[in-house]
Design a protein around this motif. Structure first.
Motif, PDB file in Angstrom:
ATOM      1  N   SER A 126      12.277  -7.164 -22.342  1.00 54.79           N
ATOM      2  CA  SER A 126      11.583  -6.435 -23.385  1.00 54.79           C
ATOM      3  C   SER A 126      12.761  -6.713 -24.721  1.00 54.79           C
ATOM      4  CB  SER A 126      11.522  -5.204 -23.103  1.00 54.79           C
ATOM      5  OG  SER A 126      12.659  -4.503 -22.735  1.00 54.79           O
ATOM      6  N   GLY A 127      13.811  -7.028 -24.238  1.00 58.14           N
ATOM      7  CA  GLY A 127      14.827  -7.200 -25.478  1.00 58.14           C
ATOM      8  C   GLY A 127      15.612  -5.781 -25.841  1.00 58.14           C
ATOM      9  N   LYS A 128      15.178  -4.744 -24.823  1.00 58.92           N
ATOM     10  CA  LYS A 128      15.822  -3.419 -24.973  1.00 58.92           C
ATOM     11  C   LYS A 128      16.076  -2.732 -23.558  1.00 58.92           C
ATOM     12  CE  LYS A 128      11.376  -1.191 -25.951  1.00 58.92           C
ATOM     13  NZ  LYS A 128      10.408  -0.481 -26.844  1.00 58.92           N
ATOM     14  N   ARG A 129      16.695  -1.728 -23.437  1.00 59.15           N
ATOM     15  CA  ARG A 129      17.061  -0.783 -22.335  1.00 59.15           C
ATOM     16  C   ARG A 129      15.815  -0.266 -21.620  1.00 59.15           C
ATOM     17  NH1 ARG A 129      21.255   0.235 -19.806  1.00 59.15           N
ATOM     18  NH2 ARG A 129      22.818  -0.314 -21.217  1.00 59.15           N
ATOM     19  N   TYR A 130      15.577  -0.747 -20.483  1.00 58.58           N
ATOM     20  CA  TYR A 130      14.396  -0.066 -19.799  1.00 58.58           C
ATOM     21  C   TYR A 130      14.779   1.130 -18.807  1.00 58.58           C
ATOM     22  CZ  TYR A 130      10.276   0.281 -16.994  1.00 58.58           C
ATOM     23  OH  TYR A 130       9.057   0.593 -16.265  1.00 58.58           O
ATOM     24  N   THR A 131      14.182   2.455 -18.977  1.00 59.16           N
ATOM     25  CA  THR A 131      14.610   3.032 -18.134  1.00 59.16           C
ATOM     26  C   THR A 131      13.759   3.162 -16.856  1.00 59.16           C
ATOM     27  OG1 THR A 131      15.325   4.582 -19.636  1.00 59.16           O
ATOM     28  CG2 THR A 131      14.771   5.941 -17.792  1.00 59.16           C
ATOM     29  N   THR A 132      14.313   3.273 -15.651  1.00 61.78           N
ATOM     30  CA  THR A 132      13.155   2.887 -14.486  1.00 61.78           C
ATOM     31  C   THR A 132      12.478   4.335 -14.067  1.00 61.78           C
ATOM     32  OG1 THR A 132      14.963   3.280 -12.806  1.00 61.78           O
ATOM     33  CG2 THR A 132      14.705   1.057 -13.472  1.00 61.78           C
ATOM     34  N   PRO A 133      11.148   4.225 -13.952  1.00 57.42           N
ATOM     35  CA  PRO A 133      10.468   5.524 -13.669  1.00 57.42           C
ATOM     36  C   PRO A 133      10.837   6.206 -12.357  1.00 57.42           C
ATOM     37  CG  PRO A 133       9.057   3.630 -14.263  1.00 57.42           C
ATOM     38  CD  PRO A 133      10.362   2.894 -14.115  1.00 57.42           C
TER      39      PRO A 133
END
Length: 180
Positions: free
Chosen positions: A85-92
Motif C-alpha cells: 500500500s505504500g503506508k503502514r498497515y495496522t493488522t486487525p
C-alpha cells in the motif's frame, strides 16, 4: 566419559538462542518447506503460488504457497501477507480470532478457518496443550510499507475424500483451495 560430556556440552551450548526455543518452535518448520534459510528458520517454498487474495484494504494481499495434508491428521497452510500500500498497515484484531484463551497468546492468525462444504464442516486453527494456536504468532501490530508477514496455520484434516476446502480469513475474500 569426560570426552562424551564435553561434546554434549558443546553441542548444547552452540545454539544461538541459548538453548531456549520460542513457544511456537515446533511450528517453525511447516510442511512444504524448501529448507533454505539464512536465519535458521525453515521457510515455505515460494516458487509456486496457489492463490493470491486481495484484501479489503487497498494494497494488502495474501499469497498462498501451499496447503498440505500431513501425516498425523492435520493440514498446514503456508503463505505470506504483503503490504504494497505504500503506508503502514495496522493488522486487525479479528485476525487473532475471538476466543479469550487464544487472545492470551498475543497476536496470531487464529481467526483463519477452513470450510469443507462437502462435509458441511468448519475447521479452526489447532491449539497446543497450553491452548496456544498452531499458527504464526507474536507479530507486530502493524506492517510497514512494502513489507510482508510469512505465515503458517495448522488445521485438523478433513476426510481423505475431501480435496478442496475454502479458506476464510477476516479482511480477505473466501478462497477455494486444493489440498495437496
Amino acid at each position: 566419559m569426560a570426552a562424551t560430556l564435553a561434546v554434549s556440552v558443546t553441542a548444547c551450548s552452540s545454539s544461538d538462542d541459548g538453548g531456549k526455543k520460542p513457544a511456537n518452535a515446533a511450528s517453525e518448520k511447516p510442511a512444504g518447506n524448501n529448507g533454505n534459510s539464512d536465519s535458521g528458520k525453515t521457510v515455505p517454498d515460494t516458487s509456486k503460488v496457489i492463490a493470491t487474495l486481495k484484501g479489503s484494504d487497498a494494497g494488502i494481499e495474501m499469497v498462498l504457497y501451499s496447503v498440505t495434508r500431513n501425516e498425523g491428521g492435520f493440514v498446514t497452510v503456508n503463505g505470506e501477507i504483503k503490504n504494497a500500500s505504500g503506508k503502514r498497515y495496522t493488522t486487525p484484531l479479528q485476525w487473532s480470532g475471538e476466543e479469550k484463551d487464544v487472545a492470551r497468546a498475543g497476536r496470531s492468525l487464529a481467526g483463519m478457518t477452513l470450510v469443507d462444504s462437502k462435509e458441511k464442516k468448519r475447521y479452526y486453527v489447532l491449539r497446543d496443550t497450553d491452548n496456544r494456536p498452531l499458527t504464526t504468532t507474536g507479530f507486530k501490530p502493524s506492517l510497514s510499507a512494502d513489507s510482508s508477514l510469512q505465515f503458517f496455520a495448522q488445521f485438523p484434516a478433513p476426510p481423505e475424500s475431501t480435496t478442496e476446502v475454502e479458506l476464510q480469513f477476516p479482511g480477505f475474500p473466501n478462497a477455494p483451495i486444493e489440498i495437496s
